[in-house]
Enzyme design. Structure first.
Site, PDB file in Angstrom:
ATOM      1  N   MET A  17      -9.295  -5.376  -4.283  1.00 26.70           N
ATOM      2  CA  MET A  17      -8.648  -4.520  -3.276  1.00 26.70           C
ATOM      3  C   MET A  17      -7.160  -4.359  -3.528  1.00 26.70           C
ATOM      4  O   MET A  17      -6.635  -3.248  -3.442  1.00 26.70           O
ATOM      5  CB  MET A  17      -8.886  -5.068  -1.862  1.00 26.70           C
ATOM      6  CG  MET A  17     -10.234  -4.714  -1.301  1.00 26.70           C
ATOM      7  SD  MET A  17     -10.629  -2.941  -1.320  1.00 26.70           S
ATOM      8  CE  MET A  17      -9.460  -2.298  -0.149  1.00 26.70           C
ATOM      9  N   ASP A  36       0.706 -11.503  -8.038  1.00 29.29           N
ATOM     10  CA  ASP A  36      -0.338 -12.518  -7.948  1.00 29.29           C
ATOM     11  C   ASP A  36       0.270 -13.839  -8.402  1.00 29.29           C
ATOM     12  O   ASP A  36       1.458 -13.919  -8.687  1.00 29.29           O
ATOM     13  CB  ASP A  36      -1.576 -12.153  -8.775  1.00 29.29           C
ATOM     14  CG  ASP A  36      -2.852 -12.683  -8.116  1.00 29.29           C
ATOM     15  OD1 ASP A  36      -2.959 -13.918  -7.911  1.00 29.29           O
ATOM     16  OD2 ASP A  36      -3.737 -11.887  -7.792  1.00 29.29           O
ATOM     17  N   LYS A 101      -2.953 -17.325   3.536  1.00 23.06           N
ATOM     18  CA  LYS A 101      -2.078 -16.262   4.029  1.00 23.06           C
ATOM     19  C   LYS A 101      -0.831 -16.857   4.690  1.00 23.06           C
ATOM     20  O   LYS A 101       0.284 -16.393   4.443  1.00 23.06           O
ATOM     21  CB  LYS A 101      -2.848 -15.353   4.989  1.00 23.06           C
ATOM     22  CG  LYS A 101      -3.943 -14.531   4.285  1.00 23.06           C
ATOM     23  CD  LYS A 101      -4.721 -13.689   5.265  1.00 23.06           C
ATOM     24  CE  LYS A 101      -5.894 -12.993   4.632  1.00 23.06           C
ATOM     25  NZ  LYS A 101      -5.570 -11.845   3.810  1.00 23.06           N
ATOM     26  N   HIS A 146      -5.896  -1.912   7.038  1.00 23.45           N
ATOM     27  CA  HIS A 146      -7.162  -2.240   6.380  1.00 23.45           C
ATOM     28  C   HIS A 146      -7.722  -1.009   5.678  1.00 23.45           C
ATOM     29  O   HIS A 146      -8.200  -0.078   6.314  1.00 23.45           O
ATOM     30  CB  HIS A 146      -8.162  -2.775   7.411  1.00 23.45           C
ATOM     31  CG  HIS A 146      -9.489  -3.072   6.817  1.00 23.45           C
ATOM     32  ND1 HIS A 146     -10.661  -2.718   7.427  1.00 23.45           N
ATOM     33  CD2 HIS A 146      -9.831  -3.682   5.655  1.00 23.45           C
ATOM     34  CE1 HIS A 146     -11.675  -3.093   6.665  1.00 23.45           C
ATOM     35  NE2 HIS A 146     -11.189  -3.665   5.588  1.00 23.45           N
TER      36      HIS A 146
END
Length: 162
Positions: A17, A36, A101, A146
């Site tokens: 995603m 990342d 998160k 989203h």
């Protein structure tokens, strides 16, 4: 109220995603930094570079044209968080684990510009609970964005306020 203009964005998480959200921004000619973890060996941005390379191999293509990949820069959380200071929009798209998160939000908070919007691409975690992982001053600028998969072809995005 003035218009909010995204001159540069960041996507946190180069998984399926995250990489496709970065491509979606690139399709709109928005420069994007894709983040990342640093790779354990070799090029520190190896994980992200692999994800960017994979965008060109997916069918249907997440990129409108192959040259749009030039809008995506590779970065990692270990060395490149300063790049967040130039971003108007930051979209987190890591795994659906609250503790991951929360940890990421703590790490990025000092680098977020005073006018930037911070968002999570979560599909199942509470946006209000995620906001608690940010300093109080950033919470009014946090929301859920989203995207549905694949972002380029699913003309649907859910906006979730705190």
């Amino acid at each position: 109220m003035s218009n909010f203009i995204v001159r540069k964005a960041a996507v946190l998480g180069a998984g399926v995603m995250g990489a496709q959200i970065a491509a979606h921004l690139a399709n709109a000619e928005v420069p994007v930094v894709l983040f990342d973890l640093p790779a354990a060996t070799g090029d520190a941005n190896g994980i992200v570079r692999k994800a960017i390379d994979a965008l060109g191999k997916l069918e249907p293509s997440p990129l409108a044209t192959k040259d749009r990949v030039a809008y995506i820069d590779a970065a990692n959380y270990g060395q490149d968080l300063e790049q967040l200071r130039d971003c108007d929009l930051i979209i987190e798209a890591i795994a659906e684990k609250m503790e991951w998160k929360d940890d990421l939000y703590r790490r990025i908070a000092p680098f977020i510009a005073p006018t930037a919007i911070i968002a999570s691409n979560t599909s199942g975690l509470s946006i209000n609970r995620l906001a608690e992982g940010l300093p109080e001053a950033l919470r009014p600028r946090f929301c859920g964005i989203h995207f549905f998969n694949p972002p380029r072809y699913m003309h649907l995005v859910e906006l979730i306020a705190t």
